[in-house]
Design a protein around this motif. Structure first.
Motif, mmCIF file in Angstrom:
data_model
loop_
_atom_site.group_PDB
_atom_site.id
_atom_site.type_symbol
_atom_site.label_atom_id
_atom_site.label_comp_id
_atom_site.label_asym_id
_atom_site.label_seq_id
_atom_site.Cartn_x
_atom_site.Cartn_y
_atom_site.Cartn_z
ATOM 1 N N UNK A 50 49.110 25.430 44.050
ATOM 2 C CA UNK A 50 49.099 26.157 42.783
ATOM 3 C C UNK A 50 48.137 25.499 41.789
ATOM 4 N N UNK A 51 48.137 24.171 41.742
ATOM 5 C CA UNK A 51 47.208 23.451 40.863
ATOM 6 C C UNK A 51 45.767 23.715 41.306
ATOM 7 N N UNK A 52 45.516 23.631 42.595
ATOM 8 C CA UNK A 52 44.175 23.893 43.127
ATOM 9 C C UNK A 52 43.716 25.301 42.769
ATOM 10 N N UNK A 53 44.608 26.284 42.899
ATOM 11 C CA UNK A 53 44.256 27.660 42.543
ATOM 12 C C UNK A 53 43.893 27.762 41.065
ATOM 13 N N UNK A 54 44.645 27.080 40.220
ATOM 14 C CA UNK A 54 44.358 27.111 38.785
ATOM 15 C C UNK A 54 42.989 26.499 38.489
ATOM 16 N N UNK A 55 42.706 25.377 39.116
ATOM 17 C CA UNK A 55 41.421 24.712 38.900
ATOM 18 C C UNK A 55 40.280 25.621 39.367
ATOM 19 N N UNK A 56 40.435 26.225 40.546
ATOM 20 C CA UNK A 56 39.361 27.033 41.119
ATOM 21 C C UNK A 56 39.188 28.390 40.448
ATOM 22 N N UNK A 57 40.292 29.026 40.068
ATOM 23 C CA UNK A 57 40.203 30.412 39.603
ATOM 24 C C UNK A 57 40.430 30.596 38.104
ATOM 25 N N UNK A 58 40.973 29.579 37.430
ATOM 26 C CA UNK A 58 41.250 29.714 35.998
ATOM 27 C C UNK A 58 40.653 28.567 35.196
ATOM 28 N N UNK A 59 39.781 27.783 35.825
ATOM 29 C CA UNK A 59 39.150 26.629 35.169
ATOM 30 C C UNK A 59 40.181 25.684 34.558
ATOM 31 N N UNK A 77 57.211 24.154 37.911
ATOM 32 C CA UNK A 77 56.436 25.269 37.352
ATOM 33 C C UNK A 77 55.010 24.790 37.125
ATOM 34 N N UNK A 78 54.066 25.565 37.605
ATOM 35 C CA UNK A 78 52.644 25.296 37.401
ATOM 36 C C UNK A 78 52.100 26.472 36.604
ATOM 37 N N UNK A 79 51.620 26.195 35.385
ATOM 38 C CA UNK A 79 51.176 27.266 34.495
ATOM 39 C C UNK A 79 49.780 26.990 33.953
ATOM 40 N N UNK A 80 49.060 28.078 33.684
ATOM 41 C CA UNK A 80 47.768 27.951 33.013
ATOM 42 C C UNK A 80 47.587 29.141 32.084
ATOM 43 N N UNK A 81 46.578 29.054 31.239
ATOM 44 C CA UNK A 81 46.270 30.124 30.298
ATOM 45 C C UNK A 81 44.986 30.846 30.687
ATOM 46 N N UNK A 82 44.703 30.873 31.985
ATOM 47 C CA UNK A 82 43.496 31.533 32.477
ATOM 48 C C UNK A 82 43.610 33.045 32.426
ATOM 49 N N UNK A 83 42.620 33.740 32.975
ATOM 50 C CA UNK A 83 42.565 35.193 32.881
ATOM 51 C C UNK A 83 43.586 35.929 33.745
ATOM 52 N N UNK A 84 44.295 35.250 34.623
ATOM 53 C CA UNK A 84 45.282 35.907 35.473
ATOM 54 C C UNK A 84 44.637 36.748 36.556
ATOM 55 N N UNK A 85 45.478 37.414 37.329
ATOM 56 C CA UNK A 85 44.999 38.243 38.433
ATOM 57 C C UNK A 85 46.088 39.227 38.821
ATOM 58 N N UNK A 86 45.700 40.228 39.599
ATOM 59 C CA UNK A 86 46.649 41.188 40.150
ATOM 60 C C UNK A 86 46.877 40.826 41.606
ATOM 61 N N UNK A 87 48.100 40.485 41.952
ATOM 62 C CA UNK A 87 48.406 40.057 43.319
ATOM 63 C C UNK A 87 48.007 41.116 44.349
ATOM 64 N N UNK A 88 48.152 42.365 44.013
ATOM 65 C CA UNK A 88 47.828 43.437 44.960
ATOM 66 C C UNK A 88 46.335 43.508 45.267
ATOM 67 N N UNK A 89 45.521 42.885 44.427
ATOM 68 C CA UNK A 89 44.072 42.915 44.633
ATOM 69 C C UNK A 89 43.542 41.688 45.383
ATOM 70 N N UNK A 90 44.445 40.773 45.754
ATOM 71 C CA UNK A 90 44.032 39.585 46.489
ATOM 72 C C UNK A 90 43.850 39.981 47.955
#
Length: 131
Positions: A50-59, A77-90
């Motif tokens: 989850x941390x890796x995903x935040x670093x890669x996709x939400x800076x 809980x791993x949280x960020x304030x990045x742009x988010x995403x739609x799970x159905x579009x992954x």
């Protein structure tokens, strides 16, 4: 078994290796349960993904990790304030969330959820002591 304080320390060390500026908090009750080693490893690896995903996709936008443990179980809980995403579009071949987080946690009788929107993403991981 891995004690809650030891798991919290390992989790924080793992997070710091991935992104040193991450805010990490702990809330460990005096009656916190110890967890089987395979559970501890699965939860730690899922949180690291989850941390890796935040670093890669939400800076790593305002990336924060919280760890809670008490007599009934534990949560991460791993949280960020990045742009988010739609799970159905992954894309189906992208396994970071499906395999490395949700399936990994489910394999040790835990639950992982992902909430994402325009103002950020939160991955919640929980494991409960079974009677």
């Amino acid at each position: 078994p891995v004690s809650a304080p030891a798991l919290g320390a390992e989790l924080e060390a793992s997070v710091r290796r991935l992104h040193p500026a991450t805010a990490v908090t702990h809330d460990i009750g005096p009656d916190a349960v110890a967890v089987p080693g395979r559970v501890a490893r699965a939860l730690q690896l899922a949180a690291a993904q989850a941390v890796t995903n935040s670093v890669e996709h939400a800076a790593a936008a305002n990336l924060r990790v919280s760890f809670r443990a008490d007599a009934t179980g534990l949560g991460i809980a791993v949280s960020d304030d990045g742009p988010g995403f739609e799970a159905s579009r992954v894309a189906e071949d992208r396994l970071g969330i499906r395999a490395s987080i949700i399936a990994r946690v489910a394999a040790v009788a835990g639950v992982a959820t992902v909430e994402s929107g325009a103002t950020g993403t939160t991955v919640s991981i929980s494991w409960r002591e079974r009677p």
